[in-house]
Scaffold this active site. Structure first.
Site, PDB file in Angstrom:
ATOM      1  N   LYS A 148       3.614  -9.572   1.413  1.00  0.00           N
ATOM      2  CA  LYS A 148       2.713  -9.356   2.630  1.00  0.00           C
ATOM      3  C   LYS A 148       2.240 -10.787   3.117  1.00  0.00           C
ATOM      4  O   LYS A 148       2.107 -10.994   4.356  1.00  0.00           O
ATOM      5  CB  LYS A 148       1.587  -8.215   2.273  1.00  0.00           C
ATOM      6  CG  LYS A 148       1.842  -6.914   2.091  1.00  0.00           C
ATOM      7  CD  LYS A 148       0.600  -6.112   1.955  1.00  0.00           C
ATOM      8  CE  LYS A 148       1.056  -4.570   2.056  1.00  0.00           C
ATOM      9  NZ  LYS A 148      -0.240  -3.886   2.148  1.00  0.00           N
ATOM     10  N   ASP A 179      -2.111  -3.443   6.923  1.00  0.00           N
ATOM     11  CA  ASP A 179      -1.765  -2.496   6.017  1.00  0.00           C
ATOM     12  C   ASP A 179      -1.610  -1.070   6.836  1.00  0.00           C
ATOM     13  O   ASP A 179      -2.307  -0.909   7.842  1.00  0.00           O
ATOM     14  CB  ASP A 179      -2.685  -2.198   4.862  1.00  0.00           C
ATOM     15  CG  ASP A 179      -2.281  -1.346   3.775  1.00  0.00           C
ATOM     16  OD1 ASP A 179      -0.957  -1.357   3.638  1.00  0.00           O
ATOM     17  OD2 ASP A 179      -3.131  -0.489   3.529  1.00  0.00           O
ATOM     18  N   ARG A 202       7.284   5.165  -8.485  1.00  0.00           N
ATOM     19  CA  ARG A 202       7.000   6.331  -7.733  1.00  0.00           C
ATOM     20  C   ARG A 202       8.326   6.773  -6.710  1.00  0.00           C
ATOM     21  O   ARG A 202       8.409   8.145  -6.729  1.00  0.00           O
ATOM     22  CB  ARG A 202       5.826   5.731  -6.700  1.00  0.00           C
ATOM     23  CG  ARG A 202       4.501   5.895  -7.341  1.00  0.00           C
ATOM     24  CD  ARG A 202       3.520   5.342  -6.361  1.00  0.00           C
ATOM     25  NE  ARG A 202       3.744   3.627  -6.468  1.00  0.00           N
ATOM     26  CZ  ARG A 202       2.895   2.938  -5.395  1.00  0.00           C
ATOM     27  NH1 ARG A 202       1.740   3.588  -4.492  1.00  0.00           N
ATOM     28  NH2 ARG A 202       2.986   1.678  -5.632  1.00  0.00           N
ATOM     29  N   ASP A 234      -6.893  -2.168   2.389  1.00  0.00           N
ATOM     30  CA  ASP A 234      -7.856  -1.490   1.567  1.00  0.00           C
ATOM     31  C   ASP A 234      -7.677  -1.707   0.229  1.00  0.00           C
ATOM     32  O   ASP A 234      -8.449  -1.242  -0.659  1.00  0.00           O
ATOM     33  CB  ASP A 234      -7.554   0.002   1.828  1.00  0.00           C
ATOM     34  CG  ASP A 234      -6.596   0.608   1.604  1.00  0.00           C
ATOM     35  OD1 ASP A 234      -6.585   1.618   0.681  1.00  0.00           O
ATOM     36  OD2 ASP A 234      -5.454   0.055   1.757  1.00  0.00           O
ATOM     37  N   GLU A 241      -1.856   8.237   2.434  1.00  0.00           N
ATOM     38  CA  GLU A 241      -0.827   7.491   1.245  1.00  0.00           C
ATOM     39  C   GLU A 241       0.410   8.296   1.437  1.00  0.00           C
ATOM     40  O   GLU A 241       0.498   9.457   1.053  1.00  0.00           O
ATOM     41  CB  GLU A 241      -1.398   7.220  -0.116  1.00  0.00           C
ATOM     42  CG  GLU A 241      -2.584   6.601  -0.203  1.00  0.00           C
ATOM     43  CD  GLU A 241      -2.456   5.202  -0.024  1.00  0.00           C
ATOM     44  OE1 GLU A 241      -1.226   4.592  -0.207  1.00  0.00           O
ATOM     45  OE2 GLU A 241      -3.306   4.306   0.244  1.00  0.00           O
ATOM     46  N   ASN A 292      -3.252  -4.953  -3.433  1.00  0.00           N
ATOM     47  CA  ASN A 292      -1.840  -5.547  -2.857  1.00  0.00           C
ATOM     48  C   ASN A 292      -2.153  -6.174  -1.641  1.00  0.00           C
ATOM     49  O   ASN A 292      -1.402  -6.874  -1.078  1.00  0.00           O
ATOM     50  CB  ASN A 292      -0.804  -4.670  -2.876  1.00  0.00           C
ATOM     51  CG  ASN A 292      -0.675  -3.566  -1.721  1.00  0.00           C
ATOM     52  OD1 ASN A 292      -1.823  -2.863  -1.608  1.00  0.00           O
ATOM     53  ND2 ASN A 292       0.518  -3.073  -1.316  1.00  0.00           N
ATOM     54  N   SER A 315       3.577  -3.457   5.203  1.00  0.00           N
ATOM     55  CA  SER A 315       3.259  -2.462   4.322  1.00  0.00           C
ATOM     56  C   SER A 315       4.153  -2.169   3.145  1.00  0.00           C
ATOM     57  O   SER A 315       5.288  -2.655   3.154  1.00  0.00           O
ATOM     58  CB  SER A 315       3.348  -0.901   5.163  1.00  0.00           C
ATOM     59  OG  SER A 315       3.164  -0.022   4.383  1.00  0.00           O
ATOM     60  N   GLY A 316       3.370  -1.777   2.192  1.00  0.00           N
ATOM     61  CA  GLY A 316       4.259  -1.214   0.728  1.00  0.00           C
ATOM     62  C   GLY A 316       4.711  -0.092   0.816  1.00  0.00           C
ATOM     63  O   GLY A 316       5.361   0.558  -0.189  1.00  0.00           O
ATOM     64  N   ASP A 367      -1.072   2.315   4.946  1.00  0.00           N
ATOM     65  CA  ASP A 367      -1.406   3.456   4.146  1.00  0.00           C
ATOM     66  C   ASP A 367      -2.983   3.318   3.954  1.00  0.00           C
ATOM     67  O   ASP A 367      -3.464   2.381   3.490  1.00  0.00           O
ATOM     68  CB  ASP A 367      -0.673   3.795   2.732  1.00  0.00           C
ATOM     69  CG  ASP A 367       0.624   4.207   3.217  1.00  0.00           C
ATOM     70  OD1 ASP A 367       0.845   5.367   3.744  1.00  0.00           O
ATOM     71  OD2 ASP A 367       1.630   3.163   2.689  1.00  0.00           O
TER      72      ASP A 367
END
Length: 237
Positions: free
Chosen positions: A169, A30, A76, A192, A39, A195, A120-121, A32
């Site tokens: 992912k 991941d 967001r 972390d 983030e 997701n 990554s998201g 962030d």
């Protein structure tokens, strides 16, 4: 096997450590709050005075309180409408820092013959820069819609889909493992937040890095203090 302290700030469960890094072929990270300390979406929002609203949604998504990650991300990103590319670059230059031990862990993985995947998201604007900085092999993340140097508040679709959420992912890691002709058990996933759980549950070794309690409880390795390179205490090069 129950969770046990392998060393101060380092917990393991369901594995007999130490293991050999060379028994694995792929490691997925991941970004962030994992490969980097921030983030990124929250820091972009801070540039335009919307950090509180965006950070609240981010935290709820990472804790698993908001279970629809795609919807949380769209909410967001909509708040980022009007942010300029110049502001994105300022965020990367001024605020994005690699996590302690990230470079050392990636270098050790490459030396042991593992391929590296950043999944990554977050957004390609940042993942591609982190990929170049760490010389990672592969990346999958979300593409911000930018017109005339300004964010529209939306995302662009890509060949694999529109949003890289937890299930994407997982799919990305398994797809790459298949292309490499390896078993999922030969892959490692490091994350972390909630997701990250789908990919962590699909591979041979799951690693929680300074993670949310729900993630830490399910990971085979939990790094609760120190840098990412502490994984090398469990996975000897």
């Amino acid at each position: 096997m129950s969770k046990q302290e392998f060393a101060p700030g380092l917990e393991i469960q369901d594995i007999a450590a130490p293991l050999s890094l060379r028994d694995f072929r792929l490691i997925a990270f991941d970004m962030d709050s994992t490969l980097v300390t921030t983030e990124c979406v929250d820091e972009i929002a801070d540039m335009v005075g919307k950090k509180r609203e965006v950070a609240e949604i981010t935290e709820a998504a990472m804790q698993g309180i908001i279970t629809d990650f795609k919807e949380s991300l769209r909410r967001r990103v909509a708040l980022l409408k009007g942010v300029t590319v110049e502001q994105l670059q300022r965020v990367y230059t001024e605020r994005v820092r690699l996590s302690d031990g990230a470079r050392e862990l990636v270098q050790a993985c490459h030396a042991a013959g593992l391929k590296t995947l950043l999944v990554s998201g977050g957004f390609t604007f940042f993942t591609e820069r982190v990929r170049a900085e760490l010389e990672l092999d592969f990346v999958r993340s979300n593409l911000l819609d930018i017109r005339d140097g300004v964010l529209t508040g939306g995302l662009q679709g890509q060949s694999w889909g529109d949003i890289c959420d937890g299930q994407e992912k997982r799919r990305a890691v398994l797809e790459l493992a298949s292309l490499m002709d390896i078993e999922p058990a030969q892959a490692i996933a490091v994350g972390d937040g909630a997701n990250d759980l789908p990919m962590m549950q699909a591979v041979g070794l799951s690693v929680a890095y300074h993670a949310k309690p729900r993630v830490r409880a399910q990971a085979k390795v939990a790094i609760n203090s120190g840098g990412l390179d502490r994984l090398l205490e469990v996975l000897r090069p």
